[in-house]
Design a protein around this motif. Sequence first.
Motif, mmCIF file in Angstrom:
data_model
loop_
_atom_site.group_PDB
_atom_site.id
_atom_site.type_symbol
_atom_site.label_atom_id
_atom_site.label_comp_id
_atom_site.label_asym_id
_atom_site.label_seq_id
_atom_site.Cartn_x
_atom_site.Cartn_y
_atom_site.Cartn_z
ATOM 1 N N TYR A 102 0.850 -1.188 0.000
ATOM 2 C CA TYR A 102 0.000 0.000 0.000
ATOM 3 C C TYR A 102 0.889 1.243 0.000
ATOM 4 O O TYR A 102 1.895 1.296 0.714
ATOM 5 C CB TYR A 102 -0.890 0.028 1.244
ATOM 6 C CG TYR A 102 -1.975 -1.012 1.247
ATOM 7 C CD1 TYR A 102 -3.160 -0.803 0.552
ATOM 8 C CD2 TYR A 102 -1.815 -2.197 1.959
ATOM 9 C CE1 TYR A 102 -4.165 -1.760 0.562
ATOM 10 C CE2 TYR A 102 -2.822 -3.155 1.975
ATOM 11 C CZ TYR A 102 -3.987 -2.931 1.272
ATOM 12 O OH TYR A 102 -4.981 -3.876 1.282
ATOM 13 N N PRO A 103 0.551 2.250 -0.794
ATOM 14 C CA PRO A 103 1.309 3.503 -0.735
ATOM 15 C C PRO A 103 1.125 4.174 0.626
ATOM 16 O O PRO A 103 0.138 3.916 1.324
ATOM 17 C CB PRO A 103 0.704 4.345 -1.863
ATOM 18 C CG PRO A 103 -0.650 3.764 -2.089
ATOM 19 C CD PRO A 103 -0.544 2.300 -1.774
ATOM 20 N N THR A 104 2.048 5.037 0.965
ATOM 21 C CA THR A 104 2.049 5.608 2.319
ATOM 22 C C THR A 104 1.692 7.094 2.355
ATOM 23 O O THR A 104 1.856 7.730 3.392
ATOM 24 C CB THR A 104 3.443 5.409 2.954
ATOM 25 O OG1 THR A 104 4.427 6.031 2.122
ATOM 26 C CG2 THR A 104 3.771 3.939 3.100
ATOM 27 N N PHE A 105 1.197 7.638 1.235
ATOM 28 C CA PHE A 105 0.941 9.087 1.223
ATOM 29 C C PHE A 105 -0.488 9.462 1.604
ATOM 30 O O PHE A 105 -0.908 10.611 1.439
ATOM 31 C CB PHE A 105 1.314 9.720 -0.128
ATOM 32 C CG PHE A 105 0.663 9.081 -1.333
ATOM 33 C CD1 PHE A 105 -0.601 9.459 -1.748
ATOM 34 C CD2 PHE A 105 1.333 8.118 -2.062
ATOM 35 C CE1 PHE A 105 -1.196 8.892 -2.853
ATOM 36 C CE2 PHE A 105 0.754 7.545 -3.185
ATOM 37 C CZ PHE A 105 -0.507 7.924 -3.577
ATOM 38 N N GLY A 106 -1.250 8.503 2.135
ATOM 39 C CA GLY A 106 -2.564 8.874 2.654
ATOM 40 C C GLY A 106 -3.700 8.030 2.125
ATOM 41 O O GLY A 106 -3.563 7.328 1.123
#
Length: 258
Positions: A102-106
């Motif tokens: 999962y990306p970590t930018f929100g």
Amino acid sequence: MSEFNLLFRKRIGLQIQEELNFSHLDLILEKTAKNIPFENLCIMKNKTQGITRENLISKLLVKNEGGLCYELNSLLYLFLLEHGFNVRLSRGVVYDNVTQKYPTFGRTHVTILLTHNEETYLVDTGFGANLPLRAVPLTGVLISSSNGEFRIEKKDTEYGDYVLLIKLKHKDTNWRIGYAFDSNDIISDVSEFNEIQTIIAEHEESPFNKNPLITQLTDEGNKTLTNSSFTQWVNGVVTKEVIDEIRYKELAKQHFGL
């Protein structure tokens, strides 16, 4: 009938006199997916506006543009709410199947949770070419549509308590993660998504601020346009055309009305 109701029905080709209830959801989702494109052109042109009911109506129903998840699902949420559906908005995180994480930018994905007869369903018209085109129950029951197979798994992650799994027709041989979402997330004011729009427009890891992207489902499959290629899936057969800027503008108008 409100002006918003009339404009939405006109945009997706839904009859004015059609009364709507839970049994009509499939029709609404299919028509929305095939008439309002998923696209990031305002992001690319740096012409975003605040996320409000009025701005969504203007952009998607008056100017006949498309939008990203926080616009498309917010508009559908408002339409369903006006017709008495028990709906709320929820945030999630789209899984990156290339990097397997999962990306970590929100939590930048927006979806809809609908409750009917004490059962909750996921309803999404803002997930590009990955749309279920059906209401998907949180119970895990498999749902099939012309776009593939979809089910929801109860799974606690740092991004929520459920995961949407997808297996697209003609494209996926195995199940893959679509996104995680939080069923306890209760959002009723679309202005909360201004934060998401800012992240999508400005964050260096955002996939939607690099190049223009337009995609839309069709009766035979789907079509996707970028500034360098035009790809069509027609009954399982894919064709890809390499294009230049002039051809891009022609195709955007011809196929998407943009």
